[in-house]
Design a protein around this motif. Structure first.
Motif, PDB file in Angstrom:
ATOM      1  N   CYS A  14      -6.142  -0.930  -1.596  1.00  0.00           N
ATOM      2  CA  CYS A  14      -5.295  -1.531  -2.628  1.00  0.00           C
ATOM      3  C   CYS A  14      -5.508  -0.945  -4.016  1.00  0.00           C
ATOM      4  O   CYS A  14      -4.659  -1.127  -4.895  1.00  0.00           O
ATOM      5  CB  CYS A  14      -5.518  -3.040  -2.683  1.00  0.00           C
ATOM      6  N   THR A  15      -6.616  -0.256  -4.229  1.00  0.00           N
ATOM      7  CA  THR A  15      -6.917   0.241  -5.579  1.00  0.00           C
ATOM      8  C   THR A  15      -6.972   1.760  -5.686  1.00  0.00           C
ATOM      9  O   THR A  15      -6.936   2.290  -6.792  1.00  0.00           O
ATOM     10  CB  THR A  15      -8.248  -0.348  -6.096  1.00  0.00           C
ATOM     11  N   ILE A  16      -7.069   2.451  -4.564  1.00  0.00           N
ATOM     12  CA  ILE A  16      -7.125   3.917  -4.574  1.00  0.00           C
ATOM     13  C   ILE A  16      -5.927   4.437  -3.791  1.00  0.00           C
ATOM     14  O   ILE A  16      -5.858   4.277  -2.570  1.00  0.00           O
ATOM     15  CB  ILE A  16      -8.445   4.441  -3.968  1.00  0.00           C
ATOM     16  N   PHE A  17      -4.987   5.050  -4.516  1.00  0.00           N
ATOM     17  CA  PHE A  17      -3.735   5.479  -3.898  1.00  0.00           C
ATOM     18  C   PHE A  17      -3.974   6.380  -2.687  1.00  0.00           C
ATOM     19  O   PHE A  17      -3.321   6.234  -1.654  1.00  0.00           O
ATOM     20  CB  PHE A  17      -2.851   6.198  -4.925  1.00  0.00           C
ATOM     21  N   GLU A  18      -4.900   7.303  -2.803  1.00  0.00           N
ATOM     22  CA  GLU A  18      -5.172   8.242  -1.705  1.00  0.00           C
ATOM     23  C   GLU A  18      -5.642   7.525  -0.447  1.00  0.00           C
ATOM     24  O   GLU A  18      -5.325   7.948   0.664  1.00  0.00           O
ATOM     25  CB  GLU A  18      -6.199   9.304  -2.139  1.00  0.00           C
ATOM     26  N   GLU A  19      -6.396   6.448  -0.616  1.00  0.00           N
ATOM     27  CA  GLU A  19      -6.851   5.665   0.541  1.00  0.00           C
ATOM     28  C   GLU A  19      -5.669   4.973   1.217  1.00  0.00           C
ATOM     29  O   GLU A  19      -5.584   4.927   2.442  1.00  0.00           O
ATOM     30  CB  GLU A  19      -7.883   4.612   0.118  1.00  0.00           C
ATOM     31  N   GLN A  44      -2.546   5.968   1.115  1.00  0.00           N
ATOM     32  CA  GLN A  44      -1.739   7.026   1.722  1.00  0.00           C
ATOM     33  C   GLN A  44      -2.376   7.504   3.025  1.00  0.00           C
ATOM     34  O   GLN A  44      -1.684   7.746   4.011  1.00  0.00           O
ATOM     35  CB  GLN A  44      -1.594   8.181   0.742  1.00  0.00           C
ATOM     36  N   LYS A  45      -3.693   7.600   3.038  1.00  0.00           N
ATOM     37  CA  LYS A  45      -4.408   8.041   4.240  1.00  0.00           C
ATOM     38  C   LYS A  45      -4.263   7.020   5.373  1.00  0.00           C
ATOM     39  O   LYS A  45      -4.105   7.385   6.536  1.00  0.00           O
ATOM     40  CB  LYS A  45      -5.891   8.260   3.899  1.00  0.00           C
ATOM     41  N   ASN A  46      -4.265   5.736   5.034  1.00  0.00           N
ATOM     42  CA  ASN A  46      -4.173   4.679   6.040  1.00  0.00           C
ATOM     43  C   ASN A  46      -2.743   4.376   6.468  1.00  0.00           C
ATOM     44  O   ASN A  46      -2.527   3.834   7.546  1.00  0.00           O
ATOM     45  CB  ASN A  46      -4.824   3.397   5.517  1.00  0.00           C
ATOM     46  N   PHE A  47      -1.783   4.673   5.605  1.00  0.00           N
ATOM     47  CA  PHE A  47      -0.389   4.373   5.908  1.00  0.00           C
ATOM     48  C   PHE A  47       0.449   5.635   5.707  1.00  0.00           C
ATOM     49  O   PHE A  47       0.330   6.572   6.470  1.00  0.00           O
ATOM     50  CB  PHE A  47       0.111   3.204   5.037  1.00  0.00           C
ATOM     51  N   ASN A  48       1.283   5.659   4.690  1.00  0.00           N
ATOM     52  CA  ASN A  48       2.050   6.840   4.299  1.00  0.00           C
ATOM     53  C   ASN A  48       2.392   6.708   2.825  1.00  0.00           C
ATOM     54  O   ASN A  48       2.054   5.706   2.190  1.00  0.00           O
ATOM     55  CB  ASN A  48       3.304   7.016   5.179  1.00  0.00           C
ATOM     56  N   VAL A  49       3.075   7.700   2.268  1.00  0.00           N
ATOM     57  CA  VAL A  49       3.350   7.697   0.831  1.00  0.00           C
ATOM     58  C   VAL A  49       4.177   6.488   0.414  1.00  0.00           C
ATOM     59  O   VAL A  49       3.843   5.809  -0.564  1.00  0.00           O
ATOM     60  CB  VAL A  49       4.071   9.003   0.403  1.00  0.00           C
ATOM     61  N   GLU A  50       5.253   6.197   1.137  1.00  0.00           N
ATOM     62  CA  GLU A  50       6.124   5.075   0.765  1.00  0.00           C
ATOM     63  C   GLU A  50       5.364   3.749   0.792  1.00  0.00           C
ATOM     64  O   GLU A  50       5.471   2.936  -0.132  1.00  0.00           O
ATOM     65  CB  GLU A  50       7.328   5.006   1.702  1.00  0.00           C
ATOM     66  N   MET A  51       4.581   3.544   1.828  1.00  0.00           N
ATOM     67  CA  MET A  51       3.800   2.312   1.953  1.00  0.00           C
ATOM     68  C   MET A  51       2.753   2.239   0.834  1.00  0.00           C
ATOM     69  O   MET A  51       2.550   1.178   0.228  1.00  0.00           O
ATOM     70  CB  MET A  51       3.134   2.262   3.323  1.00  0.00           C
ATOM     71  N   ALA A  52       2.098   3.343   0.543  1.00  0.00           N
ATOM     72  CA  ALA A  52       1.090   3.374  -0.523  1.00  0.00           C
ATOM     73  C   ALA A  52       1.722   3.031  -1.871  1.00  0.00           C
ATOM     74  O   ALA A  52       1.161   2.265  -2.649  1.00  0.00           O
ATOM     75  CB  ALA A  52       0.417   4.745  -0.567  1.00  0.00           C
ATOM     76  N   GLN A  53       2.911   3.575  -2.138  1.00  0.00           N
ATOM     77  CA  GLN A  53       3.595   3.286  -3.395  1.00  0.00           C
ATOM     78  C   GLN A  53       3.950   1.807  -3.495  1.00  0.00           C
ATOM     79  O   GLN A  53       3.722   1.176  -4.540  1.00  0.00           O
ATOM     80  CB  GLN A  53       4.863   4.142  -3.517  1.00  0.00           C
TER      81      GLN A  53
END
Length: 122
Positions: A33-38, A40-49
């Motif tokens: 929830c606090t590190i975008f790269e984490e 993105q790694k666990n989900f995908n770019v859209e989900m991370a955003q």
């Protein structure tokens, strides 16, 4: 054009309001929830955003009530809504379908919410 969450943050600053503070159920969830790269790694770019947008929206609000449906945002921010049944007392916000960000109000006076999980509960 200002987004609703940015308008809420500005109103909070002008009014001297405190915004919601967030705690997390565990360290892994906090990292996602606090590190975008984490995220993105666990989900995908859209989900991370979307996830990070929801976290920003929560911290911009001064209460859960500001996230729920209201005259300014008829569907609520991120379609925030209270849950029922075995999840009574919890709230959810939409992420990338079918996922939801689930949280609870830990302390109304201290304005603390606790992020519990990212889940498909349908």
């Amino acid at each position: 054009m200002l987004t609703y969450s940015l308008k809420v943050a500005i109103i909070n600053i002008i009014n001297g309001g405190e915004s919601l503070k967030i705690e997390y159920k565990n360290h892994k969830l906090e990292k996602v929830c606090t590190i975008f790269e984490e995220a993105q790694k666990n989900f995908n770019v859209e989900m991370a955003q979307l996830l990070h947008q929801r976290i920003d929206q929560i911290t911009a609000a001064d209460s859960i009530d500001m996230l729920l449906p209201n005259p300014l945002v008829p569907n609520g921010i991120g379609r925030c809504h209270p849950l029922k049944g075995d999840m009574d007392g919890m709230y959810a916000m939409d992420l990338k379908h079918p996922y939801r960000l689930v949280f609870t109000e830990k302390d109304r006076v201290l304005k603390i919410v606790k992020i519990l999980k990212i889940i498909d509960y349908h």
